[in-house]
Design a protein around this motif. Structure first.
Motif, PDB file in Angstrom:
ATOM      1  N   ALA A   1       0.853  -1.194   0.000  1.00 49.98           N
ATOM      2  CA  ALA A   1       0.000   0.000   0.000  1.00 49.98           C
ATOM      3  C   ALA A   1       0.883   1.236   0.000  1.00 49.98           C
ATOM      4  N   VAL A   2       0.341   2.346  -0.475  1.00 44.07           N
ATOM      5  CA  VAL A   2       1.117   3.588  -0.504  1.00 44.07           C
ATOM      6  C   VAL A   2       1.475   4.036   0.907  1.00 44.07           C
ATOM      7  N   SER A   3       0.663   3.677   1.897  1.00 43.91           N
ATOM      8  CA  SER A   3       0.947   4.069   3.282  1.00 43.91           C
ATOM      9  C   SER A   3       2.209   3.405   3.822  1.00 43.91           C
ATOM     10  N   ASP A   4       2.677   2.350   3.141  1.00 36.86           N
ATOM     11  CA  ASP A   4       3.889   1.647   3.568  1.00 36.86           C
ATOM     12  C   ASP A   4       5.155   2.213   2.935  1.00 36.86           C
ATOM     13  N   VAL A   5       5.015   3.256   2.140  1.00 34.82           N
ATOM     14  CA  VAL A   5       6.153   3.805   1.393  1.00 34.82           C
ATOM     15  C   VAL A   5       6.699   5.031   2.115  1.00 34.82           C
ATOM     16  N   ARG A   6       7.998   5.035   2.373  1.00 31.33           N
ATOM     17  CA  ARG A   6       8.625   6.164   3.061  1.00 31.33           C
ATOM     18  C   ARG A   6       8.842   7.344   2.119  1.00 31.33           C
ATOM     19  N   GLU A   7       8.970   8.507   2.711  1.00 33.90           N
ATOM     20  CA  GLU A   7       9.203   9.749   1.958  1.00 33.90           C
ATOM     21  C   GLU A   7      10.437   9.615   1.070  1.00 33.90           C
ATOM     22  N   GLY A   8      10.289  10.017  -0.188  1.00 31.65           N
ATOM     23  CA  GLY A   8      11.403   9.990  -1.124  1.00 31.65           C
ATOM     24  C   GLY A   8      11.675   8.632  -1.742  1.00 31.65           C
ATOM     25  N   THR A   9      10.842   7.644  -1.447  1.00 31.14           N
ATOM     26  CA  THR A   9      11.068   6.289  -1.928  1.00 31.14           C
ATOM     27  C   THR A   9      10.198   5.995  -3.151  1.00 31.14           C
ATOM     28  N   LEU A  10      10.810   5.379  -4.136  1.00 26.73           N
ATOM     29  CA  LEU A  10      10.110   4.947  -5.331  1.00 26.73           C
ATOM     30  C   LEU A  10       9.636   3.518  -5.128  1.00 26.73           C
TER      31      LEU A  10
END
Length: 258
Positions: free
Chosen positions: A209-218
């Protein structure tokens, strides 16, 4: 009877062609309400993707009719099909939503498994150069009002190409890249993959999910399109995945490798 017409076409951003077609639809039936969705010029991939998203993966409602007029007058390289003046066709989906669209390229590919009716719409012998403005709206208005007298020859869904998978289907305003890869078909078995797209190669993390993605991460994640089996989406937290891949367009092929 359908009174809400959702027009999906490739006339171009703010192109007056939309205004002319809406004008003609309204002239044919002043009670019609028309909403338009613009897609990239000549992109039957984007057109087919949005016909399915609006007709299948969003709630159906009474009086909805989807009308698409993406009709590239060229032969697409995949599949090899002459799209010069493709036939205007009528389809009905298994949820009752009627679709009027040109059978060209991948326009109909994303809905073939949900179509219960597929017929060609009969047109005047001489449609002229501007049939999308001068002829199509009248047929759409007739069908929207329950008049099916223009429906002609049954067509075979077997002749419609399968939807492409490893391609870009849409790039949204945030730069998220929606692909044709279903979540059910995506099982890389690792926490990161390498995506090659538009001449760029990037390592991206795999997340649920997008909520699992850290800032600046692709990342590559299940996206917002595709319903219960969503399409995978390239997402950059705090930025634009499209920028990272040099602004790809619908139809561009991508490769995912571990």
């Amino acid at each position: 009877m359908s009174t809400f017409v959702h027009l999906i076409a490739d006339y171009g951003p703010s192109d007056p062609a939309f205004s002319e077609v809406v004008h003609r639809l309204t002239a044919a039936d002043p009670t019609l309400s028309v909403q338009s969705t613009e897609i990239q010029p000549f992109s039957t991939v984007a057109t087919g993707f949005w016909i399915a998203q609006l007709g299948i993966h969003n709630p159906a409602f009474d009086d909805l009719l989807l009308y698409s007029n993406t009709a590239p007058r060229t032969t697409e390289s995949t599949p090899e099909r002459a799209d010069t003046g493709g036939a205007l066709c009528y389809l009905e989906l298994d949820n009752g939503v009627p679709v009027v669209a040109v059978d060209a390229g991948y326009n109909l590919s994303f809905i073939t498994d949900r179509a219960t009716t597929f017929r060609e719409i009969e047109l005047p012998a001489d449609t002229g150069q501007f049939r999308s403005r001068d002829v199509f709206p009248r047929r759409v208005a007739e069908i929207a009002n329950g008049n099916r007298s223009s429906l002609g020859t049954e067509r075979s869904l077997d002749n419609v190409p399968a939807p492409p998978e490893s391609v870009v289907c849409h790039v949204d305003g945030y730069g998220n890249v929606k692909t044709g890869i279903r979540q059910s078909a995506f099982s890389p078995g690792s926490e990161s993959v390498v995506v090659e797209l538009n001449g760029e190669s990037r390592e991206v993390v795999v997340r649920d999910a997008v909520s699992d993605v850290r800032e600046g991460t692709l990342a590559i994640v299940p996206g917002s399109a595709g319903g219960g089996d969503p399409y995978q989406e390239l997402f950059l937290r705090g930025g634009s995945a499209a920028d990272a891949f040099g602004e790809p367009e619908p139809g561009d092929e991508l490769t995912v490798r571990t």
